[in-house]
Design a protein around this motif. Structure first.
Motif, PDB file in Angstrom:
ATOM      1  N   UNK A   1       9.097  12.421 -23.557  1.00  0.00           N
ATOM      2  CA  UNK A   1      10.004  11.496 -22.868  1.00  0.00           C
ATOM      3  C   UNK A   1       9.381  11.027 -21.543  1.00  0.00           C
ATOM      4  N   UNK A   2       8.739  11.965 -20.832  1.00  0.00           N
ATOM      5  CA  UNK A   2       8.087  11.626 -19.544  1.00  0.00           C
ATOM      6  C   UNK A   2       6.903  10.692 -19.793  1.00  0.00           C
ATOM      7  N   UNK A   3       6.133  10.960 -20.891  1.00  0.00           N
ATOM      8  CA  UNK A   3       4.989  10.100 -21.235  1.00  0.00           C
ATOM      9  C   UNK A   3       5.456   8.668 -21.481  1.00  0.00           C
ATOM     10  N   UNK A   4       6.550   8.524 -22.255  1.00  0.00           N
ATOM     11  CA  UNK A   4       7.092   7.189 -22.550  1.00  0.00           C
ATOM     12  C   UNK A   4       7.548   6.484 -21.260  1.00  0.00           C
ATOM     13  N   UNK A   5       8.132   7.288 -20.352  1.00  0.00           N
ATOM     14  CA  UNK A   5       8.616   6.720 -19.094  1.00  0.00           C
ATOM     15  C   UNK A   5       7.446   6.187 -18.258  1.00  0.00           C
ATOM     16  N   UNK A   6       6.345   6.959 -18.266  1.00  0.00           N
ATOM     17  CA  UNK A   6       5.157   6.514 -17.514  1.00  0.00           C
ATOM     18  C   UNK A   6       4.515   5.286 -18.155  1.00  0.00           C
ATOM     19  N   UNK A   7       4.549   5.223 -19.499  1.00  0.00           N
ATOM     20  CA  UNK A   7       3.963   4.064 -20.201  1.00  0.00           C
ATOM     21  C   UNK A   7       4.720   2.777 -19.857  1.00  0.00           C
ATOM     22  N   UNK A   8       6.035   2.914 -19.675  1.00  0.00           N
ATOM     23  CA  UNK A   8       6.855   1.730 -19.387  1.00  0.00           C
ATOM     24  C   UNK A   8       6.824   1.338 -17.907  1.00  0.00           C
ATOM     25  N   UNK A   9       6.251   2.192 -17.095  1.00  0.00           N
ATOM     26  CA  UNK A   9       6.253   1.964 -15.637  1.00  0.00           C
ATOM     27  C   UNK A   9       5.478   0.691 -15.278  1.00  0.00           C
ATOM     28  N   UNK A  10       6.087  -0.152 -14.444  1.00  0.00           N
ATOM     29  CA  UNK A  10       5.427  -1.374 -13.950  1.00  0.00           C
ATOM     30  C   UNK A  10       4.501  -0.963 -12.807  1.00  0.00           C
ATOM     31  N   UNK A  11       3.224  -0.908 -13.114  1.00  0.00           N
ATOM     32  CA  UNK A  11       2.256  -0.361 -12.149  1.00  0.00           C
ATOM     33  C   UNK A  11       2.043  -1.286 -10.956  1.00  0.00           C
ATOM     34  N   UNK A  12       2.052  -0.711  -9.752  1.00  0.00           N
ATOM     35  CA  UNK A  12       1.765  -1.454  -8.516  1.00  0.00           C
ATOM     36  C   UNK A  12       0.261  -1.397  -8.270  1.00  0.00           C
TER      37      UNK A  12
ATOM     38  N   UNK B   1       0.830  -1.205   0.000  1.00  0.00           N
ATOM     39  CA  UNK B   1       0.000   0.000   0.000  1.00  0.00           C
ATOM     40  C   UNK B   1       0.866   1.257   0.000  1.00  0.00           C
ATOM     41  N   UNK B   2       1.956   1.214   0.796  1.00  0.00           N
ATOM     42  CA  UNK B   2       2.865   2.372   0.828  1.00  0.00           C
ATOM     43  C   UNK B   2       3.534   2.559  -0.528  1.00  0.00           C
ATOM     44  N   UNK B   3       3.965   1.434  -1.137  1.00  0.00           N
ATOM     45  CA  UNK B   3       4.606   1.500  -2.461  1.00  0.00           C
ATOM     46  C   UNK B   3       3.616   2.019  -3.505  1.00  0.00           C
ATOM     47  N   UNK B   4       2.356   1.566  -3.400  1.00  0.00           N
ATOM     48  CA  UNK B   4       1.302   2.010  -4.331  1.00  0.00           C
ATOM     49  C   UNK B   4       1.070   3.514  -4.195  1.00  0.00           C
ATOM     50  N   UNK B   5       0.975   3.985  -2.942  1.00  0.00           N
ATOM     51  CA  UNK B   5       0.716   5.419  -2.711  1.00  0.00           C
ATOM     52  C   UNK B   5       1.892   6.273  -3.197  1.00  0.00           C
ATOM     53  N   UNK B   6       3.127   5.783  -2.936  1.00  0.00           N
ATOM     54  CA  UNK B   6       4.310   6.516  -3.405  1.00  0.00           C
ATOM     55  C   UNK B   6       4.337   6.591  -4.931  1.00  0.00           C
TER      56      UNK B   6
END
Length: 659
Positions: free
Chosen positions: A288-299, A256-261
């Protein structure tokens, strides 16, 4: 590894049960497979045994691994054979070898060639390996452990109800001793003594065991690993159920803490994108920021799938001090006497658990109290009693054409539809389930509706017969919370020890055709029984010791009477030597007496510990206790022998002084 899943995805229609799951089952492991009702635990076992094929990934099984799978679908099996014959099918291989041995024996009458004798020797070894020399004894032992009387063993299998049939099939399966035993709700049809026997039996089982169960006590005593099917993933915890609960709470808090962060990080970057996307000089940075968010492994959000729902009781009337009084109650069936001149009473505030083996009359007594079972004697109902009786087989009060929601509305609790839906959610009916008609529900679902109706009533006295049988662990916890807040009185029958330990303030047991009452909770009752058993063993040992001493004295007296004529008295020097030796032996005797008493107390303590189910929940602790018990028993035997030798020396020296 015996069996397992490697990156397995399994879809049941449009529903995904597991996704990219890996789980390896190793020899001798004790694993609890848990999850909310409907998540797919039983389906997962069918994937492991090969009844279902995975959509993706592989199911692995070691070559030669034998798997035994106990599940509710086995109840479709029927036969005219006796239950002993059905269980003996576990030894079909041994029986086949026995037949071959008989054939070779006939041949040996006319042919004693070395080749035939060698074949006979091989078959004898094969027969021994298949357990042939202990077939009948072992089968009877297991059936009796699971609650069958000797007289039942020759009765036809088809004469027994579903629960007893399941016991026969469980007996057959554990006698087959597969490398991997998969048990789907094995305790559902067992009484307390049978569950305790099964725990002890499986503790010493050589193969691996995977158990699907809603019985927390059973899981705590049986398993060393928990595999939870949750949100289409397998989460593995190396410990028993109590460890799992603590560890899961820690994991959820961390997730939950990791998700909130991560959510804070995403929001900051989204604001950055919105701010600079329109500016030509910053557009590349925004992309560049959009691409970074797209690649993010969502918690994923760690919020539990099922929220905690509060079940509230409304008690309309306050009853008198005594709710029910039973006087000189007797109840007899054709082949069994349940009660004989028994008396008891239920007081306001009592929460009584009626426990014991199947066939002792627990449900019968519940029906006597409810007034639905004929009996001899008197049942006196108290003042202002408003009862509600829940029993699984009493579902005729449900209206088959009603929807679940209609049925709850008619229960007369004046709750809103939203509150009724929340309550039904606690009994595993969510979403559109509440609009289903009662007649399309399974037996277990109907039983849950009947229990929900009992809970919602304004009764001040609840009679509950196996209320947790069709509830998962979470729903059982909700029911425990509700019953602990309940201001009325309760009497219940249950084989769920965790449930009983959290609810009951009194224990009733039908023993020697009487109702024995213990004023205290379940765990206190267990401890009291252990103390009584240890005391009985100690008293028995003391009585044996006293008898031995008495026998020795009598024997000594007889010897003294037969010494004739008396020889001349010994010289003063000889007498002095004998007296010195006698004093030495008396000191040694006193020391040995103390040693024997200490060792006996230690042995009693270890016996009581071995009799406690908690000892079996920890394999290392059990081995340590068992080793200590063997050690103290050996020392006690040696001390007792020396005690007897010294005692006899003292008697002999006494005789020498009298000469």
């Amino acid at each position: 590894m015996l069996a397992g899943l490697q990156n397995v995805t399994f879809e049941f229609g449009a529903r995904t049960i597991v996704e990219d799951a890996t789980w390896h089952i190793h020899p001798s492991e004790r694993i609890g497979l848990i999850g909310y009702n409907g998540t797919g635990k039983s389906t997962l076992l069918k994937v492991i045994v090969g009844e279902y094929l995975p959509s993706k990934g592989t199911v692995e099984r070691s070559r030669g691994t034998s798997i035994g799978y106990l599940h509710q679908d086995l109840l479709s099996f029927d036969t005219n054979e006796s239950i002993l014959e059905v269980a003996l099918h576990a030894f079909d291989r041994a029986k086949k070898v026995q037949k071959e041995l008989d054939e070779i024996t006939v041949k040996l009458e006319t042919d004693s060639s070395e080749e035939l004798l060698l074949e006979y020797s091989h078959k004898l070894h094969e027969f021994e390996e298949a357990g042939g020399y202990e077939i009948e004894h072992k089968t009877e032992e297991v059936l009796q452990g699971l609650g069958f009387a000797n007289a039942d063993l020759q009765r036809p299998y088809r004469e027994f109800s579903g629960g007893w049939r399941m016991r026969v099939l469980l007996a057959k399966m554990i006698l087959q001793a597969p490398d991997l035993l998969l048990l789907d709700e094995p305790t559902n049809h067992l009484d307390l003594p049978s569950i305790e026997w099964l725990e002890k039996y499986l503790q010493h089982y050589k193969g691996a065991v995977v158990i699907v169960s809603h019985d927390k006590y059973f899981l705590n005593r049986m398993v060393k690993k928990i595999v939870e099917l949750y949100q289409r993933e397998l989460h593995i915890y190396n410990g028993n159920y109590d460890y799992y609960e603590k560890e899961k709470a820690v994991r959820i808090e961390m997730q939950q803490k990791a998700y909130e962060n991560q959510q804070d990080y995403i929001r900051q970057n989204e604001r950055l994108i919105e701010r600079f996307r329109a500016k030509a000089s910053k557009a590349a940075m925004a992309q560049s920021v959009i691409k970074k968010l797209d690649k993010l492994d969502r918690i994923e959000d760690a919020a539990l799938e099922r929220p905690d729902i509060r079940i509230n009781f409304n008690v309309d009337k306050t009853p008198g001090k005594v709710l029910v009084e039973l006087k000189h109650v007797s109840k007899h069936f054709k082949n069994i006497d349940i009660l004989e001149n028994a008396s008891a009473e239920i007081e306001r505030g009592d929460k009584i658990a009626l426990i014991g083996a199947n066939g002792k009359g627990k449900s019968t007594l519940l029906r006597i109290i409810a007034g639905t079972e004929p009996f001899e004697g008197e049942r006196k109902w108290g003042h202002n009693i408003d009862p509600a009786f829940y029993a699984q087989h009493q579902l005729e009060s449900l209206h088959m054409d009603n929807t679940l929601l209609d049925e709850m509305r008619e229960a007369g609790a004046k709750k809103t539809d939203l509150e009724l839906r929340a309550l039904l959610g606690g009994f595993l009916f969510g979403g559109d389930d509440v609009d289903k008609k009662i007649k399309v529900l399974s037996g277990g679902e109907k039983a849950r509706v009947a229990l929900a109706k009992t809970i919602i009533s304004k009764a001040n006295f609840l009679l509950l017969d196996e209320p947790t049988n069709h509830l998962d662990i979470h729903s059982t916890e909700l029911l425990i919370e509700a019953l602990n807040r309940y201001e009325g009185s309760i009497i219940l029958v249950s084989h769920d020890r965790y449930f009983i330990s959290k609810i009951a303030n009194k224990i009733w047991e039908i023993k020697d055709k009487e109702i024995k009452e213990f004023k205290g909770g379940y765990e206190e009752w267990v401890e009291w029984n252990e103390r009584m058993a240890a005391r009985e063993i100690s008293n028995r040992q003391s009585a044996i010791g006293n008898q031995k001493q008495e026998d020795r004295k009598k024997e000594s007296s007889k010897k003294q009477e037969t010494i004739e004529p008396k020889e001349p008295r010994q010289s003063a020097v000889n007498q002095s030597t004998v007296q010195a030796e006698l004093k030495k032996q008396q000191k040694l005797f006193q020391k040995l007496e103390k040693d024997v008493a200490e060792l006996t107390a230690k042995k009693d303590k270890l016996e009581a510990k071995l009799a406690h189910p908690d000892t079996y929940s920890n394999g290392e602790e059990f081995k340590k206790t068992e080793a200590a018990y063997k050690d103290v028993t050996t020392k006690l035997e040696a001390a007792n022998k020396e005690y007897e030798i010294v005692f006899e020396k003292m008697i002999s020296l006494d005789e020498d002084l009298l000469k």
